[in-house]
Scaffold this motif. Structure first.
Motif, mmCIF file in Angstrom:
data_model
loop_
_atom_site.group_PDB
_atom_site.id
_atom_site.type_symbol
_atom_site.label_atom_id
_atom_site.label_comp_id
_atom_site.label_asym_id
_atom_site.label_seq_id
_atom_site.Cartn_x
_atom_site.Cartn_y
_atom_site.Cartn_z
ATOM 1 N N LYS A 112 0.841 -1.199 0.000
ATOM 2 C CA LYS A 112 0.000 0.000 0.000
ATOM 3 C C LYS A 112 0.876 1.250 0.000
ATOM 4 C CE LYS A 112 -4.023 1.907 0.024
ATOM 5 N NZ LYS A 112 -4.858 1.777 -1.184
ATOM 6 N N MET A 113 1.958 1.174 0.816
ATOM 7 C CA MET A 113 2.848 2.323 0.911
ATOM 8 C C MET A 113 3.555 2.600 -0.412
ATOM 9 S SD MET A 113 3.925 4.685 2.807
ATOM 10 C CE MET A 113 3.625 4.255 4.530
ATOM 11 N N SER A 114 4.072 1.551 -1.051
ATOM 12 C CA SER A 114 4.802 1.787 -2.305
ATOM 13 C C SER A 114 3.837 2.212 -3.418
ATOM 14 C CB SER A 114 5.610 0.553 -2.724
ATOM 15 O OG SER A 114 4.766 -0.548 -2.886
ATOM 16 N N ASP A 115 2.609 1.740 -3.373
ATOM 17 C CA ASP A 115 1.578 2.177 -4.326
ATOM 18 C C ASP A 115 1.353 3.685 -4.169
ATOM 19 O OD1 ASP A 115 -1.203 1.151 -5.880
ATOM 20 O OD2 ASP A 115 -1.467 2.926 -4.644
ATOM 21 N N MET A 116 1.224 4.117 -2.949
ATOM 22 C CA MET A 116 0.987 5.549 -2.675
ATOM 23 C C MET A 116 2.202 6.396 -3.076
ATOM 24 S SD MET A 116 -1.939 6.373 -1.576
ATOM 25 C CE MET A 116 -3.360 5.331 -1.518
ATOM 26 N N GLN A 117 3.400 5.869 -2.793
ATOM 27 C CA GLN A 117 4.624 6.614 -3.138
ATOM 28 C C GLN A 117 4.740 6.798 -4.651
ATOM 29 O OE1 GLN A 117 7.448 4.147 -1.114
ATOM 30 N NE2 GLN A 117 7.448 5.398 0.744
ATOM 31 N N LYS A 118 4.350 5.757 -5.393
ATOM 32 C CA LYS A 118 4.416 5.832 -6.855
ATOM 33 C C LYS A 118 3.416 6.873 -7.370
ATOM 34 C CE LYS A 118 5.652 4.583 -11.004
ATOM 35 N NZ LYS A 118 6.934 5.029 -11.521
ATOM 36 N N ARG A 119 2.227 6.893 -6.771
ATOM 37 C CA ARG A 119 1.231 7.898 -7.170
ATOM 38 C C ARG A 119 1.786 9.311 -6.925
ATOM 39 N NH1 ARG A 119 -4.180 5.078 -7.593
ATOM 40 N NH2 ARG A 119 -3.659 2.987 -6.932
ATOM 41 N N CYS A 120 2.415 9.492 -5.767
ATOM 42 C CA CYS A 120 3.007 10.802 -5.444
ATOM 43 C C CYS A 120 4.081 11.182 -6.454
ATOM 44 C CB CYS A 120 3.631 10.779 -4.044
ATOM 45 S SG CYS A 120 2.414 10.949 -2.746
ATOM 46 N N GLN A 121 4.891 10.205 -6.840
ATOM 47 C CA GLN A 121 5.973 10.462 -7.796
ATOM 48 C C GLN A 121 5.406 10.917 -9.153
ATOM 49 O OE1 GLN A 121 8.529 7.019 -8.490
ATOM 50 N NE2 GLN A 121 9.288 7.985 -10.364
ATOM 51 N N ILE A 122 4.351 10.233 -9.611
ATOM 52 C CA ILE A 122 3.716 10.614 -10.896
ATOM 53 C C ILE A 122 3.166 12.039 -10.801
ATOM 54 C CG2 ILE A 122 1.761 10.125 -12.449
ATOM 55 C CD1 ILE A 122 2.170 7.122 -11.678
ATOM 56 N N ILE A 123 2.563 12.337 -9.658
ATOM 57 C CA ILE A 123 1.992 13.678 -9.457
ATOM 58 C C ILE A 123 3.098 14.736 -9.491
ATOM 59 C CG2 ILE A 123 0.850 15.173 -7.759
ATOM 60 C CD1 ILE A 123 -0.744 12.573 -6.902
#
Ligand SMILES: [Zn+2]
Length: 240
Positions: A112-123
């Protein structure tokens, strides 16, 4: 003699035209018209950028509706429609995912954490004017229904955007739209994204009639149109 006169007249006409053109160019430059043209491509004239984040995906279904609807599918369908509407309005739309997949690397321990981090990176890479994260809600009492928009508690811009979107839910919910935009300080994306960001909970999958609506393409389309109109209202205000 006749020919000389003709040439003189043409000469004067030409001189007049050149003088008029250079005077016009001068006044255009003074009025700023030419200056604006030469600034094309800079921040003032660039297309606005919006990141749309369809929540969940892949192995993470999100909420599961009373009729088995999966939140991740509804989120993606609304997000793709929203992307189309924004692009029609000359807004660059970036999605954090465009298919049914999670964003964490396979086999990672903190998925869940790495999923969220990836979303933040794309943003962060998109450098957006604003971010809209699309979700569906659920509650243990199935009578509860309606859309609700969340913003980070100290973000004034996030609050403005949330209030605009919340008001526009009238279009899909009519007078039943009694909820208020709400501040939040613990959603991961709200905490970690520095641009104005809102979480749009479109409706409750635990409410039978709302869950049935959210499953239809027509309702998903109205929801996408509503969010698009709210985003355009916000962008017009912010960029005025
Ligand atoms: Zn969700």
């Amino acid at each position: 003699m006749k020919q000389w006169t003709w040439q003189t007249v043409m000469g004067f006409l030409l001189l007049g035209a050149v003088t008029l053109l250079s005077w016009q160019a001068g006044s255009l430059a003074a009025s700023g018209v030419l200056t604006v043209q030469s600034r094309e491509g800079t921040a003032e004239t660039a297309r606005p950028v919006v990141v749309i984040d369809p929540g969940h995906g892949g192995k993470d279904p999100g909420k599961v509706g009373v009729n088995g609807q999966l939140e991740k599918d509804i989120n993606l369908s609304i997000a793709l429609r929203l992307k189309n509407y924004l692009e029609y309005s000359d807004v660059t739309a970036v999605l954090t995912r465009e298919e049914d997949t999670g964003l964490s690397p396979a086999g990672g321990r903190y998925k869940k954490m790495s999923d969220m981090q990836k979303r933040c990176q794309i943003i962060e890479e998109a450098k957006p004017d604003l971010v809209v994260s699309i979700h569906q809600n659920s509650y243990h009492e199935n009578s509860i229904f309606g859309g609700q928009v969340f913003y980070y508690k100290t973000s004034q811009k996030g609050k403005v955007l949330a209030q605009i979107l919340q008001k526009r839910f009238d279009y899909v919910l009519g007078s039943a739209n009694r909820r208020q935009a709400k501040a939040n300080d613990n959603y991961y994306l709200l905490l970690h994204v520095k641009e104005p960001i809102v979480i749009v909970e479109c409706g409750f999958l635990s409410n039978p009639s709302e869950a049935a609506n959210l499953q239809t393409e027509e309702y998903q389309d109205r929801m996408a149109w509503t969010i698009h109109m709210g985003i355009m209202e916000y962008l017009n205000k912010e960029r005025a």
